[in-house]
Design an enzyme around this catalytic site. Structure first.
Site, PDB file in Angstrom:
ATOM      1  N   ASN A 105       0.843  -1.190   0.000  1.00 25.38           N
ATOM      2  CA  ASN A 105       0.000   0.000   0.000  1.00 25.38           C
ATOM      3  C   ASN A 105       0.881   1.244   0.000  1.00 25.38           C
ATOM      4  OD1 ASN A 105      -2.877  -0.952   0.193  1.00 25.38           O
ATOM      5  ND2 ASN A 105      -1.990  -2.080   1.915  1.00 25.38           N
ATOM      6  N   GLU A 147       7.933 -21.859   6.788  1.00 27.13           N
ATOM      7  CA  GLU A 147       8.394 -23.196   7.139  1.00 27.13           C
ATOM      8  C   GLU A 147       9.081 -23.830   5.935  1.00 27.13           C
ATOM      9  OE1 GLU A 147       6.687 -27.412   9.000  1.00 27.13           O
ATOM     10  OE2 GLU A 147       5.287 -25.955   8.126  1.00 27.13           O
TER      11      GLU A 147
END
Length: 252
Positions: free
Chosen positions: A61, A119
């Site tokens: 943004n 992960e």
């Protein structure tokens, strides 16, 4: 409804820094970009990703806002052939030492520049560093599993139950092995979670020209009417799962 997971969206505070991190450390390539007046969306994926594999969408943004991570979203998981080798390759490149494979046999964790957890898991399928699953924390496992199986027609493909928590993996029955799964994590202690805004949404794809029908099906199945197709100029729509995680419905 196809429902194969198309992408996962994260919000970032410095787009160039984030792009550099994913490109240099995970070998991601920019495969799409949308420049709007107030924001920029960039889609990334590693070379050789399966045609039904998921992409990573970074949203920046332009107003310089900051984000809170919350804990209702957990992580994305990326595939490698050897967790230890991949982890220390990243360490040699200067990536933050977060959760080592010696402490977590079979997997490890790093963080991107904005603090999103990633992960690293061993898989014998899919391109290296491609997205294996996205983990969401849920407050009621029965409600959460029921939502994904009823609203999106997902199958429960794997479950892992432990002393204090359980993990449930779901995706469409006909999705290829290399497609992304959603991992629902249920902690038995009855805790609640904060959504935060550093994570955005999961996106489920449907066939081109079927958005209106798919939305009507979701409404019949009592999914939340969050942002209907009309409010999105019939380009996409949004609902929410049982715990409030946003789910985009997008044609491909």
């Amino acid at each position: 409804m196809d429902g194969t997971l198309d992408h996962v969206m994260m919000r970032v505070e410095d787009l160039e820094e984030s792009l550099a991190w994913y490109k240099s450390h995970l070998g991601y390539e920019e495969i799409g970009r949308w420049e709007a007046e107030t924001f920029t969306n960039v889609h990334l994926a590693p070379s050789g990703v399966h045609e039904d594999g998921a992409t990573l969408e970074l949203t920046y943004n332009h107003d310089g806002r900051s984000y809170t991570m919350g804990d209702a979203w957990g992580h994305i998981a990326v595939r490698v052939e050897d967790v230890e080798e991949a982890y220390y390759e990243l360490m040699d490149e200067g990536v933050e030492d977060y959760r080592r494979p010696e402490d977590n046999p079979g997997y490890a964790f790093v963080k991107d520049p904005d603090g999103h957890e990633i992960e690293i898991v061993e898989r014998d399928h899919g391109a290296r560093w491609s997205i294996d699953h996205t983990m969401l924390r849920v407050e009621d496992a029965n409600d959460a599993i029921g939502w994904y199986t009823r609203a999106l027609e997902y199958d429960l493909t794997h479950r892992s139950e432990h002393d204090s928590f359980a993990l449930y993996f779901l995706k469409p029955a006909d999705a290829p092995e290399a497609a992304m799964s959603v991992e629902l994590t249920y902690n038995y202690d009855g805790r609640s979670y904060e959504m935060g805004d550093a994570w955005g949404h999961l996106a489920a794809r449907i066939e081109e020209g079927t958005l209106k029908d798919a939305w009507e099906t979701l409404m019949t199945r009592e999914a939340e009417d969050y942002r209907d197709p009309e409010s999105c100029d019939y380009n996409y729509a949004f609902t929410k799962d049982a715990d409030g995680h946003e789910i985009e419905i997008v044609e491909r």
